[in-house]
Enzyme design. Structure first.
Site, mmCIF file in Angstrom:
data_model
loop_
_atom_site.group_PDB
_atom_site.id
_atom_site.type_symbol
_atom_site.label_atom_id
_atom_site.label_comp_id
_atom_site.label_asym_id
_atom_site.label_seq_id
_atom_site.Cartn_x
_atom_site.Cartn_y
_atom_site.Cartn_z
ATOM 1 N N SER A 1 -4.735 5.387 -0.689
ATOM 2 C CA SER A 1 -4.260 4.412 0.295
ATOM 3 C C SER A 1 -3.102 3.543 -0.211
ATOM 4 C CB SER A 1 -5.415 3.540 0.815
ATOM 5 O OG SER A 1 -6.375 4.340 1.480
ATOM 6 N N HIS B 1 -7.759 17.710 -7.615
ATOM 7 C CA HIS B 1 -7.827 16.715 -6.548
ATOM 8 C C HIS B 1 -9.246 16.666 -5.993
ATOM 9 C CE1 HIS B 1 -7.143 14.529 -2.856
ATOM 10 N NE2 HIS B 1 -5.992 14.125 -3.378
ATOM 11 N N GLU C 1 -10.349 16.452 -3.129
ATOM 12 C CA GLU C 1 -10.587 17.312 -1.956
ATOM 13 C C GLU C 1 -10.872 18.745 -2.395
ATOM 14 O OE1 GLU C 1 -7.025 16.102 0.068
ATOM 15 O OE2 GLU C 1 -7.909 14.124 0.376
ATOM 16 N N GLU D 1 -7.620 8.522 -8.883
ATOM 17 C CA GLU D 1 -7.775 8.420 -7.438
ATOM 18 C C GLU D 1 -9.248 8.210 -7.100
ATOM 19 O OE1 GLU D 1 -4.277 10.485 -5.267
ATOM 20 O OE2 GLU D 1 -5.840 11.969 -5.566
ATOM 21 N N ASN E 1 1.921 13.797 -2.094
ATOM 22 C CA ASN E 1 1.019 14.935 -1.882
ATOM 23 C C ASN E 1 0.901 15.119 -0.372
ATOM 24 O OD1 ASN E 1 -1.042 16.759 -1.632
ATOM 25 N ND2 ASN E 1 -2.615 15.466 -2.595
ATOM 26 N N LYS F 1 -0.541 17.367 1.236
ATOM 27 C CA LYS F 1 -1.816 17.991 1.651
ATOM 28 C C LYS F 1 -1.541 19.082 2.686
ATOM 29 C CE LYS F 1 -4.217 13.797 0.298
ATOM 30 N NZ LYS F 1 -5.349 12.896 0.480
ATOM 31 N N GLY G 1 -7.372 8.074 1.757
ATOM 32 C CA GLY G 1 -7.292 8.246 3.206
ATOM 33 C C GLY G 1 -8.139 7.254 3.999
HETATM 34 P P1 13P Z 1 -3.825 8.697 0.736
HETATM 35 O O1 13P Z 1 -2.578 8.081 0.170
HETATM 36 O O2 13P Z 1 -3.620 9.296 2.103
HETATM 37 O O3 13P Z 1 -5.000 7.784 0.638
HETATM 38 O O4 13P Z 1 -4.160 9.970 -0.205
HETATM 39 C C1 13P Z 1 -4.184 9.799 -1.575
HETATM 40 C C2 13P Z 1 -4.263 11.122 -2.213
HETATM 41 O O5 13P Z 1 -5.281 11.810 -2.121
HETATM 42 C C3 13P Z 1 -3.095 11.608 -2.958
HETATM 43 O O6 13P Z 1 -3.390 12.751 -3.691
#
Ligand code: 13P
Length: 255
Positions: free
Chosen positions: A212, A95, A97, A167, A9, A11, A173
């Site tokens: 992560s 997601h 976010e 997640e 992903n 982002k 992150g």
């Molecule tokens: P990270 O791997 O940067 O923690 O992000 C995970 C994520 O949100 C994947 O959709």
């Protein structure tokens, strides 16, 4: 037998140059690894460029979101049929976010799930609890509620061929992944929750872990029986780290 799926992903990261360069490097590193599905979800702006760069490779194309409408006066949105048209297959929905910054509700995410299924695309449904919910012992309750939005409107059969990404929000992150045992416990809960409605659907369901994941912790996460690959954020922007995660998934599940 479930095949793991490792999906990147990206982002809100990338450019034309980066899309071409990262895909060229990934094609090189991933082409000889078998037994693991691989997908990338660049920003929607770069899907067509990515599709061309991926031409003939085993890496599937994905996207990070979809609208709840198929066409019409919805400025700025992208529909399931458009994603299909440009060759995307795996579509991330729900997601954290988007739940947080765009106030996406469980009901709207369930609508997206249904539209993707109708379009013949694969929903990658993200679920997971916040740190506060985790500390309050509400992890299972939150995951069940987020899954039930689909289960209760579309039935367990809707999860046939779909993907769930667990997640935990506190792991995204932050560099603080869930431990393999913590993640396994939630993945097992998720599979059992769906198995109560349909054991066969639950058994084939790919449940990815996200939060992560990197080239150091991937192998021990994938060693868990109910962790079927990963949804990778930061580490998916580096060809060597992402390929190492793909390798770890293929090794853990096939040999
Ligand atoms: P990270 O791997 O940067 O923690 O992000 C995970 C994520 O949100 C994947 O959709």
């Amino acid at each position: 037998m479930r095949h793991p799926l490792v999906m990147g992903n990206w982002k809100l990261n990338g450019s034309v140059k980066m899309t071409n360069e990262l895909i060229a490097a990934l094609r090189n590193e991933v082409s000889s690894i078998n037994g693991c599905e691989v997908a990338i979800a660049p920003p929607v702006m770069y899907l067509d460029i990515a599709k061309r760069a991926l031409g003939g490779s085993r890496i599937a194309l994905g996207a990070q979101n979809v609208d709840t409408n198929l066409s019409g006066a919805f400025t700025g949105e992208i529909s399931a049929t458009m994603l299909k048209d440009v060759g995307a297959q795996y579509i991330i929905i729900g997601h954290s976010e988007r739940r947080t910054y765009h106030s996406e509700s469980d009901a709207a995410i369930a609508e997206k799930f249904a539209l993707l299924k109708t379009a013949g695309l694969i929903p990658v449904l993200c679920i997971g609890e916040t740190e506060a919910e985790n500390e309050a012992g509400k992890t299972e309750e939150v995951c069940a509620r987020q899954i039930d939005a689909v289960l209760k409107t579309q039935g367990a059969a809707a999860f046939n061929g779909a993907v769930i990404a667990y997640e935990p929000v506190w792991a995204i992150g932050t560099g603080k992944s869930a431990t393999p045992a913590q993640a396994q416990a939630v993945h097992k809960f998720i599979r059992n929750h769906i198995a109560k409605q349909d054991a066969a659907v639950a058994e084939q369901l790919i449940i990815q872990y996200g939060g992560s994941v990197n080239d150091k912790n991937a192998a021990e996460l994938f060693a868990q029986p109910d962790i079927d690959g990963a949804l990778v954020g930061g580490a998916s922007l580096k060809a060597d780290a992402f390929s190492a995660i793909v390798k770890a998934a293929a090794a853990a599940k096939n040999g």
